[in-house]
Design an enzyme around this catalytic site. Structure first.
Site, PDB file in Angstrom:
ATOM      1  N   ASN A  89       0.854  -1.190   0.000  1.00 17.41           N
ATOM      2  CA  ASN A  89       0.000   0.000   0.000  1.00 17.41           C
ATOM      3  C   ASN A  89       0.889   1.238   0.000  1.00 17.41           C
ATOM      4  OD1 ASN A  89      -2.355  -1.620   0.311  1.00 17.41           O
ATOM      5  ND2 ASN A  89      -1.987  -1.752   2.518  1.00 17.41           N
ATOM      6  N   GLN A  96      -2.301   2.695   3.416  1.00 20.42           N
ATOM      7  CA  GLN A  96      -1.042   2.684   4.172  1.00 20.42           C
ATOM      8  C   GLN A  96      -1.227   3.413   5.499  1.00 20.42           C
ATOM      9  OE1 GLN A  96       2.419   4.270   2.125  1.00 20.42           O
ATOM     10  NE2 GLN A  96       3.812   3.581   3.728  1.00 20.42           N
ATOM     11  N   VAL A  98       1.380   2.789   8.177  1.00 20.82           N
ATOM     12  CA  VAL A  98       2.729   2.944   8.734  1.00 20.82           C
ATOM     13  C   VAL A  98       3.613   3.458   7.600  1.00 20.82           C
ATOM     14  CG1 VAL A  98       4.690   1.811   9.817  1.00 20.82           C
ATOM     15  CG2 VAL A  98       2.363   1.078  10.398  1.00 20.82           C
ATOM     16  N   HIS A 102       6.639  -1.074   3.216  1.00 16.83           N
ATOM     17  CA  HIS A 102       6.598  -2.483   3.602  1.00 16.83           C
ATOM     18  C   HIS A 102       5.788  -3.280   2.596  1.00 16.83           C
ATOM     19  CE1 HIS A 102       3.411  -0.225   5.642  1.00 16.83           C
ATOM     20  NE2 HIS A 102       2.643  -1.288   5.473  1.00 16.83           N
TER      21      HIS A 102
HETATM   22  P1  AMP Z   1      -0.391  -0.756   6.093  1.00 20.42           P
HETATM   23  O1  AMP Z   1      -1.839  -0.528   6.440  1.00 20.42           O
HETATM   24  O2  AMP Z   1      -0.185  -1.282   4.691  1.00 20.42           O
HETATM   25  O3  AMP Z   1       0.476   0.458   6.392  1.00 20.42           O
HETATM   26  O4  AMP Z   1       0.094  -1.930   7.027  1.00 20.42           O
HETATM   27  C1  AMP Z   1       0.594  -1.731   8.311  1.00 20.42           C
HETATM   28  C2  AMP Z   1       0.642  -3.078   8.979  1.00 20.42           C
HETATM   29  O5  AMP Z   1       1.517  -3.001  10.077  1.00 20.42           O
HETATM   30  C3  AMP Z   1      -0.697  -3.567   9.515  1.00 20.42           C
HETATM   31  O6  AMP Z   1      -1.020  -4.808   8.917  1.00 20.42           O
HETATM   32  C4  AMP Z   1      -0.459  -3.692  11.018  1.00 20.42           C
HETATM   33  O7  AMP Z   1      -1.137  -4.779  11.593  1.00 20.42           O
HETATM   34  C5  AMP Z   1       1.045  -3.856  11.076  1.00 20.42           C
HETATM   35  N1  AMP Z   1       1.671  -3.448  12.319  1.00 20.42           N
HETATM   36  C6  AMP Z   1       1.479  -2.293  13.014  1.00 20.42           C
HETATM   37  N2  AMP Z   1       2.256  -2.264  14.116  1.00 20.42           N
HETATM   38  C7  AMP Z   1       2.979  -3.420  14.110  1.00 20.42           C
HETATM   39  C8  AMP Z   1       3.959  -3.990  14.963  1.00 20.42           C
HETATM   40  N3  AMP Z   1       4.377  -3.357  16.089  1.00 20.42           N
HETATM   41  N4  AMP Z   1       4.489  -5.192  14.653  1.00 20.42           N
HETATM   42  C9  AMP Z   1       4.071  -5.842  13.536  1.00 20.42           C
HETATM   43  N5  AMP Z   1       3.159  -5.367  12.668  1.00 20.42           N
HETATM   44  C10 AMP Z   1       2.616  -4.169  12.956  1.00 20.42           C
END
Ligand code: AMP
Length: 116
Positions: A89, A96, A98, A102
């Site tokens: 994303n 997205q 974070v 990723h």
């Molecule tokens: P996105 O929405 O594509 O930015 O995905 C972010 C992903 O990060 C989500 O699937 C969350 O569940 C995952 N996430 C957030 N915090 C953590 C963490 N501390 N450890 C592992 N995954 C995480």
């Protein structure tokens, strides 16, 4: 966009918060998603500070390719090499949340298309 080094994945890279690491090398880290959406759900992130795919440039090409090769290798190592989905994303409007680039890797259940 400007990279914010306080994001959660930067903190995982700095080992400030824990993660279930599946793979690490000099360019990337792969770890389980904390809220898995499939029996296998992990993330592959570059070690270099890239907020979004939209911010990547020419000299990021090798690292981006490496993320995909690592996604496939870890999926295979976890026993799901024949059927897995990668999702990346880029931007809040695309889901997205974070802002450290990723690649999601999901496997172990039927995965519908098109995605939501
Ligand atoms: P996105 O929405 O594509 O930015 O995905 C972010 C992903 O990060 C989500 O699937 C969350 O569940 C995952 N996430 C957030 N915090 C953590 C963490 N501390 N450890 C592992 N995954 C995480």
């Amino acid at each position: 966009m400007t990279y914010d080094p306080s994001n959660v994945f930067a903190r995982i890279l700095r080992r400030e918060i824990p993660a279930q690491v599946l793979h690490e090398d000099e360019h990337c880290l792969a770890f389980r998603d904390v809220a898995p959406q499939a029996p296998l759900h992990f993330l592959v992130i570059p070690k270099r500070p890239l907020a979004r795919l939209a911010d990547a440039g020419g000299d990021d090409g090798a690292v981006l390719g490496h993320l995909l090769l690592t996604a496939a290798a870890v999926a295979r190592q976890q026993g799901f090499g024949d059927a897995f989905r990668t999702v990346l994303n880029s931007g809040a409007g695309a889901g997205q949340t974070v802002f450290h680039l990723h690649v999601h890797v999901l496997a172990g259940r039927p995965l519908a298309w098109p995605p939501g």
